[in-house]
Scaffold this motif. Structure first.
Motif: not given
Length: 106
Positions: A44-71
């Protein structure tokens, strides 16, 4: 299923796992991986788990939102009104569904 052969420099025997567990766990926290062996066989293998982020920065949210279609909220509401029946219906009142009860009998 083919499993890759572990890197010999990061092999940990069952005995080492028992005797040096704190040291091995510290290595996992640093991101190190270990292949666990028993009697020289990779089990078997021992591998570290990936930690999930609890929050997204405002800049990341804005960058992702720019690519979303307008509703268009007005068109969305029109579509909902056209396709969804909002009339009150009580799923627990089965007599109304069969037509067995009229409003005068209530």
């Amino acid at each position: 299923m083919n499993t890759p052969h572990p890197d010999p420099s990061h092999q940990t025997s069952q005995r080492d796992l028992r005797n040096r567990s704190a040291e091995i766990m510290d290595g996992l926290e640093r991101g190190e991986e270990d292949a666990v062996t028993r009697n020289g066989h990779h089990i078997g293998d021992l591998v570290p788990i990936r930690r999930r982020r609890r929050a997204v920065s405002r800049a990341e949210f804005t960058a992702v939102s720019r690519g979303m279609p307008w509703l268009d909220d007005r068109k969305y509401r029109e579509d909902m009104d056209r396709h969804v029946n909002d009339e009150f219906y009580d799923p627990y009142d089965r007599a109304y569904g069969r037509g067995a009860v009229t409003e005068n009998e209530e």
